[in-house]
Design a protein around this motif. Structure first.
Motif, PDB file in Angstrom:
ATOM      1  N   ILE A 262      -9.554  -2.049  -0.756  1.00 61.44           N
ATOM      2  CA  ILE A 262      -8.819  -3.221  -1.217  1.00 61.44           C
ATOM      3  C   ILE A 262      -9.833  -4.314  -1.530  1.00 61.44           C
ATOM      4  CG2 ILE A 262      -7.069  -4.935  -0.635  1.00 61.44           C
ATOM      5  CD1 ILE A 262      -6.046  -2.882   1.455  1.00 61.44           C
TER       6      ILE A 262
ATOM      7  N   THR B 270      -9.060   4.344   0.998  1.00 62.14           N
ATOM      8  CA  THR B 270      -8.421   3.227   0.314  1.00 62.14           C
ATOM      9  C   THR B 270      -9.341   2.020   0.374  1.00 62.14           C
ATOM     10  OG1 THR B 270      -6.270   4.041   1.028  1.00 62.14           O
ATOM     11  CG2 THR B 270      -6.355   1.789   0.230  1.00 62.14           C
TER      12      THR B 270
ATOM     13  N   VAL C  99      -6.213  -2.362  -5.472  1.00 66.03           N
ATOM     14  CA  VAL C  99      -6.250  -1.263  -4.521  1.00 66.03           C
ATOM     15  C   VAL C  99      -6.710  -0.014  -5.259  1.00 66.03           C
ATOM     16  CG1 VAL C  99      -4.932   0.109  -2.887  1.00 66.03           C
ATOM     17  CG2 VAL C  99      -4.337  -2.285  -3.239  1.00 66.03           C
TER      18      VAL C  99
ATOM     19  N   TYR D 213      -7.960   4.211  -4.737  1.00 65.69           N
ATOM     20  CA  TYR D 213      -7.877   5.369  -3.860  1.00 65.69           C
ATOM     21  C   TYR D 213      -8.912   6.387  -4.308  1.00 65.69           C
ATOM     22  CZ  TYR D 213      -3.316   3.305  -3.004  1.00 65.69           C
ATOM     23  OH  TYR D 213      -2.302   2.439  -2.714  1.00 65.69           O
TER      24      TYR D 213
ATOM     25  N   ASN E 113       2.296   1.654  -3.542  1.00 62.85           N
ATOM     26  CA  ASN E 113       1.234   2.067  -4.456  1.00 62.85           C
ATOM     27  C   ASN E 113       0.799   3.498  -4.196  1.00 62.85           C
ATOM     28  OD1 ASN E 113       1.179  -0.401  -5.739  1.00 62.85           O
ATOM     29  ND2 ASN E 113      -0.510  -1.187  -4.526  1.00 62.85           N
ATOM     30  N   ALA E 114       0.690   3.867  -2.929  1.00 62.82           N
ATOM     31  CA  ALA E 114       0.183   5.189  -2.582  1.00 62.82           C
ATOM     32  C   ALA E 114       1.147   6.296  -2.976  1.00 62.82           C
ATOM     33  CB  ALA E 114      -0.110   5.255  -1.088  1.00 62.82           C
TER      34      ALA E 114
ATOM     35  N   LEU F  30       0.828  -1.209   0.000  1.00 61.97           N
ATOM     36  CA  LEU F  30       0.000   0.000   0.000  1.00 61.97           C
ATOM     37  C   LEU F  30       0.857   1.251   0.000  1.00 61.97           C
ATOM     38  CD1 LEU F  30      -2.842  -0.916   2.502  1.00 61.97           C
ATOM     39  CD2 LEU F  30      -3.022  -0.605   0.041  1.00 61.97           C
TER      40      LEU F  30
END
Length: 62
Positions: free
Chosen positions: A43, A41, A57, A59, A22-23, A19
């Motif tokens: 998932i 977020t 994932v 956002y 990815n973030a 995470l």
């Protein structure tokens, strides 16, 4: 005993690391951070099989 405890925490540590990676590369997250907004977020995973490829994932800036 120690290895058993670490073994139970390993999937959560791997998920947290994924995470984070990815973030940091998502434009939505960068925008939210620079404008004082929050990020939701989500998932999701396949109900039939659980692999690293089936996990998604997303956002959303809120």
């Amino acid at each position: 005993m120690f290895l058993a405890a670490v073994g139970l925490k390993a999937p959560f540590a791997a998920l947290a690391a994924a995470l984070t990676v990815n973030a940091t590369v998502r434009n939505d997250v960068i925008y939210a951070g620079s404008h004082g907004k929050r990020v939701r977020t989500t998932i999701t995973d396949s109900a039939n099989h659980h692999t690293s490829y089936s996990t998604q994932v997303t956002y959303k800036v809120i």
